[in-house]
Design a protein around this motif. Structure first.
Motif, PDB file in Angstrom:
ATOM      1  N   LYS A  71     -45.029  47.867  11.581  1.00 11.44           N
ATOM      2  CA  LYS A  71     -45.964  48.200  12.650  1.00 11.44           C
ATOM      3  C   LYS A  71     -46.934  47.031  12.767  1.00 11.44           C
ATOM      4  CE  LYS A  71     -45.947  53.239  11.963  1.00 11.44           C
ATOM      5  NZ  LYS A  71     -46.813  54.414  11.631  1.00 11.44           N
ATOM      6  N   ILE A  72     -47.123  46.561  13.979  1.00  8.26           N
ATOM      7  CA  ILE A  72     -48.012  45.427  14.230  1.00  8.26           C
ATOM      8  C   ILE A  72     -49.093  45.871  15.212  1.00  8.26           C
ATOM      9  CG2 ILE A  72     -48.162  43.024  14.934  1.00  8.26           C
ATOM     10  CD1 ILE A  72     -46.274  43.442  12.591  1.00  8.26           C
ATOM     11  N   ALA A  73     -50.342  45.590  14.881  1.00 11.69           N
ATOM     12  CA  ALA A  73     -51.462  45.919  15.761  1.00 11.69           C
ATOM     13  C   ALA A  73     -52.344  44.689  15.947  1.00 11.69           C
ATOM     14  CB  ALA A  73     -52.276  47.078  15.183  1.00 11.69           C
ATOM     15  N   ASP A  74     -53.057  44.651  17.057  1.00  7.54           N
ATOM     16  CA  ASP A  74     -53.942  43.519  17.370  1.00  7.54           C
ATOM     17  C   ASP A  74     -53.174  42.197  17.306  1.00  7.54           C
ATOM     18  OD1 ASP A  74     -56.075  45.357  17.525  1.00  7.54           O
ATOM     19  OD2 ASP A  74     -56.436  45.195  15.376  1.00  7.54           O
ATOM     20  N   ALA A  75     -51.964  42.215  17.818  1.00 10.54           N
ATOM     21  CA  ALA A  75     -51.092  41.045  17.699  1.00 10.54           C
ATOM     22  C   ALA A  75     -51.652  39.826  18.397  1.00 10.54           C
ATOM     23  CB  ALA A  75     -49.700  41.380  18.258  1.00 10.54           C
ATOM     24  N   LYS A  76     -52.448  40.022  19.430  1.00  8.45           N
ATOM     25  CA  LYS A  76     -52.972  38.904  20.202  1.00  8.45           C
ATOM     26  C   LYS A  76     -54.361  38.456  19.732  1.00  8.45           C
ATOM     27  CE  LYS A  76     -49.319  38.688  22.594  1.00  8.45           C
ATOM     28  NZ  LYS A  76     -48.393  37.576  22.334  1.00  8.45           N
ATOM     29  N   SER A  77     -54.870  39.092  18.694  1.00  8.91           N
ATOM     30  CA  SER A  77     -56.193  38.740  18.190  1.00  8.91           C
ATOM     31  C   SER A  77     -56.084  37.630  17.149  1.00  8.91           C
ATOM     32  CB  SER A  77     -56.872  39.965  17.574  1.00  8.91           C
ATOM     33  OG  SER A  77     -56.265  40.303  16.338  1.00  8.91           O
ATOM     34  N   ASP A  78     -57.239  37.172  16.669  1.00 10.52           N
ATOM     35  CA  ASP A  78     -57.257  36.156  15.613  1.00 10.52           C
ATOM     36  C   ASP A  78     -56.916  36.746  14.251  1.00 10.52           C
ATOM     37  OD1 ASP A  78     -57.965  34.181  17.416  1.00 10.52           O
ATOM     38  OD2 ASP A  78     -60.121  34.521  17.152  1.00 10.52           O
ATOM     39  N   ALA A  79     -56.939  38.088  14.145  1.00 11.56           N
ATOM     40  CA  ALA A  79     -56.655  38.739  12.863  1.00 11.56           C
ATOM     41  C   ALA A  79     -55.702  39.911  13.067  1.00 11.56           C
ATOM     42  CB  ALA A  79     -57.950  39.207  12.202  1.00 11.56           C
ATOM     43  N   PRO A  80     -54.439  39.638  13.391  1.00 13.49           N
ATOM     44  CA  PRO A  80     -53.477  40.738  13.565  1.00 13.49           C
ATOM     45  C   PRO A  80     -53.270  41.505  12.270  1.00 13.49           C
ATOM     46  CG  PRO A  80     -52.359  38.610  13.509  1.00 13.49           C
ATOM     47  CD  PRO A  80     -53.818  38.320  13.569  1.00 13.49           C
ATOM     48  N   LYS A  81     -52.909  42.782  12.405  1.00 11.33           N
ATOM     49  CA  LYS A  81     -52.651  43.633  11.242  1.00 11.33           C
ATOM     50  C   LYS A  81     -51.189  44.054  11.249  1.00 11.33           C
ATOM     51  CE  LYS A  81     -57.316  45.678  11.134  1.00 11.33           C
ATOM     52  NZ  LYS A  81     -57.817  45.038  12.368  1.00 11.33           N
ATOM     53  N   ALA A  82     -50.632  44.188  10.058  1.00  9.35           N
ATOM     54  CA  ALA A  82     -49.237  44.614   9.939  1.00  9.35           C
ATOM     55  C   ALA A  82     -49.088  45.591   8.780  1.00  9.35           C
ATOM     56  CB  ALA A  82     -48.323  43.414   9.713  1.00  9.35           C
ATOM     57  N   GLU A  83     -48.208  46.558   8.966  1.00 10.49           N
ATOM     58  CA  GLU A  83     -47.800  47.479   7.897  1.00 10.49           C
ATOM     59  C   GLU A  83     -46.291  47.345   7.762  1.00 10.49           C
ATOM     60  OE1 GLU A  83     -47.334  52.289   7.182  1.00 10.49           O
ATOM     61  OE2 GLU A  83     -48.944  51.554   8.484  1.00 10.49           O
TER      62      GLU A  83
END
Length: 255
Positions: A71-83
Motif C-alpha cells: 500500500k502506497i500513500a502520499d506518493a507525490k509528496s516529499d515523504a511517501p509512505k508504504a506498507e
C-alpha cells in the motif's frame, strides 16, 4: 458489370482492413501510454507484485517464488509512505517480512523484535511500480493488436528486444538479483515479453516474462523469471498507518 462490382467490393474490403490494422496499432500505443500516465499520477494505490524465478546451475534447479503486497500513500509528496508484506521461498525455507517506509526510514515489525533502519541501508524501496511499469518504445507497439477481454479490459502483448529490455528494466533486474541474495556477473537477457492489461483507463496488470543467463560465484546459471504487478481498484484512496510506537523502535545500522 458483376466483375466491376466484385472488384469494387474487394477494394473496399482491402481499404477497411488497412484502416482496422492502422487503428489497432494506433490504439495500442495510445491505450498503453495513457493508462501508464494515469496510473503513475495516483497519489495512493494498492498493488501486489508476484515473482517466480526458476534457476538452474550445477545440475540443480531452484524455484524462488516471491509475493509483495504493498500500500502506497502520499506518493507525490516529499515523504511517501508504504506498507509492505513480503513472502519468499528459497531452498525450502519461507521468509516473511512486514515493514513500513516513511521518508528516509524503514520500520520492520517482527513480533517483539521491531526495529528501524535507514531506507538506504535496508535495501528496500517504495518505487517498485516505477522500476517495473515502463512506457514501451513506439516502434515496438506499431504492429501490436489490442485484445478486448470479457470484463471490458484490454490487453497488449509485446516482445521486447534484449538490448531494449536491459535499458528499460535495469532497476528491476538489480532488485531481482538483490532479492535472491546473489551477486551475478555476465548477466544476459533473452525472450522477454511484456503483457499490459488496461481497465477503466488505469493499468490493471503489468507482467514481464524473460530468460536470464549469469555467473554466480564461478557457477553458470540459466533462469526464467515471471513478474507481474496487479493493481487493486486503482483510483480508490489508500491510507497507510505507521505501526504504534514506531518512533521508539530500536535503531540498527547495516554493518
Amino acid at each position: 458489370m458483376m466483375k466491376k462490382i466484385v472488384s469494387l467490393c474487394l477494394i473496399v474490403c482491402l481499404l477497411l482492413s488497412m484502416t482496422l490494422v492502422l487503428t489497432s496499432c494506433q490504439n495500442a500505443q495510445k491505450t498503453v501510454d495513457k493508462a501508464i500516465e494515469k496510473t503513475a499520477e495516483l497519489d495512493s494505490y494498492a498493488v501486489q507484485m508476484n515473482m517466480n524465478i526458476s534457476m538452474t546451475g550445477a545440475g540443480v534447479t531452484t524455484t524462488i517464488p516471491m509475493t509483495m503486497k504493498m500500500k502506497i500513500a502520499d506518493a507525490k509528496s516529499d515523504a511517501p509512505k508504504a506498507e509492505v508484506d513480503m513472502s519468499m521461498e528459497m531452498f525450502g525455507e519461507t521468509m516473511e517480512a512486514k515493514y513500513y517506509t516513511s521518508g528516509e526510514w524503514a520500520y520492520f515489525v517482527d513480533g517483539e523484535n521491531s526495529y528501524k533502519i535507514k531506507v538506504a541501508d535496508a535495501g528496500v524501496d517504495s518505487n517498485y511500480s516505477e522500476d517495473m511499469m515502463k512506457k514501451l518504445p513506439e516502434e515496438l507497439l506499431k504492429d501490436v493488436e489490442v485484445v478486448k477481454n470479457d470484463d471490458k479490459s484490454k490487453t497488449v502483448t509485446v516482445a521486447i528486444p534484449d538490448e531494449t529490455f536491459n535499458e528499460l528494466f535495469d532497476d528491476l533486474l538489480d532488485m531481482m538479483t538483490d532479492s535472491m541474495g546473489v551477486t551475478a556477473t555476465g548477466l544476459t537477457i533473452s525472450d522477454a515479453v511484456v503483457e499490459i492489461t488496461v481497465k477503466d483507463g488505469y493499468v490493471q496488470a503489468y507482467g514481464i516474462d524473460f530468460s536470464m543467463a549469469m555467473t554466480v560465484e564461478g557457477v553458470s546459471f540459466t533462469a526464467t523469471a515471471e513478474c507481474e504487478m496487479v493493481f487493486d481498484n486503482p483510483g480508490e484512496a489508500v491510507t497507510v498507518t505507521l505501526p504504534e510506537g514506531y518512533e521508539s523502535f530500536r535503531e540498527i545500522t547495516n554493518g
